[in-house]
Scaffold this active site. Structure first.
Site, PDB file in Angstrom:
ATOM      1  N   CYS A 101      15.165 -22.639  22.024  1.00  0.00           N
ATOM      2  CA  CYS A 101      15.803 -21.374  22.384  1.00  0.00           C
ATOM      3  C   CYS A 101      14.836 -20.243  22.057  1.00  0.00           C
ATOM      4  O   CYS A 101      14.234 -20.241  20.971  1.00  0.00           O
ATOM      5  CB  CYS A 101      17.103 -21.207  21.589  1.00  0.00           C
ATOM      6  N   HIS A 143      23.639 -24.343  27.883  1.00  0.00           N
ATOM      7  CA  HIS A 143      22.961 -23.639  26.786  1.00  0.00           C
ATOM      8  C   HIS A 143      23.129 -22.119  26.952  1.00  0.00           C
ATOM      9  O   HIS A 143      23.530 -21.420  26.013  1.00  0.00           O
ATOM     10  CB  HIS A 143      21.477 -24.026  26.776  1.00  0.00           C
ATOM     11  N   GLU A 144      22.833 -21.622  28.167  1.00  0.00           N
ATOM     12  CA  GLU A 144      22.908 -20.172  28.407  1.00  0.00           C
ATOM     13  C   GLU A 144      24.362 -19.684  28.378  1.00  0.00           C
ATOM     14  O   GLU A 144      24.653 -18.600  27.879  1.00  0.00           O
ATOM     15  CB  GLU A 144      22.256 -19.803  29.740  1.00  0.00           C
ATOM     16  N   HIS A 147      25.603 -18.838  25.056  1.00  0.00           N
ATOM     17  CA  HIS A 147      25.181 -17.523  24.545  1.00  0.00           C
ATOM     18  C   HIS A 147      26.210 -16.436  24.880  1.00  0.00           C
ATOM     19  O   HIS A 147      26.327 -15.449  24.157  1.00  0.00           O
ATOM     20  CB  HIS A 147      23.831 -17.115  25.154  1.00  0.00           C
TER      21      HIS A 147
HETATM   22 ZN    ZN Z   1      19.018 -19.916  23.950  1.00  0.00          ZN
END
Ligand code: ZN
Length: 181
Positions: A101, A143-144, A147
């Site tokens: 990341c 993953h994004e 966020h």
């Molecule tokens: Zn990330």
């Protein structure tokens, strides 16, 4: 040339905020943000980025898989901007693979993710798009997308033993032929 934005690092409260939906995709501010995120992504060898990583609390992410120094084996796709994304459904099957990341430099982790997902998002021109994503690209999305809820990949790992330094990752995992993994 648009500016490269500073990436928030683990510990910055900006990474733990819940992102807000974008009302108007044609807003000049939104367009500028997308341009800057794209420039930042390319210059940092990322394969994806989410607006909260540059301390902008909006539901906006870019998935842009391509082979680079940080992910030599990534598949190539054209960068896709996803505004107000949603996860519609997912496979039962999860697979574990390595992630890093931009907000957590120097660390890689083995993260379980759904192998296939169906997603919906608003495109740059304001239309709603549905898409099925699989494998590494599905991984980038998850993953994004995390966020946007204030989550990072460290929150998803099963064991701290699944964490390695970037140096060990490059030495042991990237350089090992696939049949020896
Ligand atoms: Zn990330």
């Amino acid at each position: 040339m648009t500016e490269t934005l500073q990436i928030s690092q683990l510990g910055d409260p900006a990474l733990r905020q819940i992102a807000l939906p974008i009302d108007n995709v044609h807003d000049e501010e939104v367009k500028r943000l997308i341009d800057s995120l794209m420039t930042t992504l390319v210059s940092s060898n990322g394969v994806g980025i989410a607006a909260p990583q540059v301390a902008v609390p909006y539901q906006l992410l870019i998935v842009a898989s391509r082979p680079n120094l940080r992910y030599p084996n990534a598949p190539t796709m054209s960068p896709t901007v996803m505004i107000n994304p949603r996860l519609l459904s997912h496979s039962q099957e999860k697979v574990k693979d390595w992630e890093g990341c931009l907000s957590i430099p120097g660390i890689r982790g083995l993260v379980p993710r759904y192998r296939a997902i169906a997603v919906e998002y608003t495109t740059l021109d304001g239309t709603i798009q549905q898409q099925t994503l699989t494998d590494f690209v599905a991984r980038i999305f998850q993953h994004e997308f995390d966020h946007l809820s204030g989550l990072v990949f460290l929150d998803r790992i099963e064991s701290t033993q699944d964490l390695v330094t970037e140096q060990e990752y490059l030495k042991r995992i990237v350089s090992t032929p696939a049949d020896l993994k």
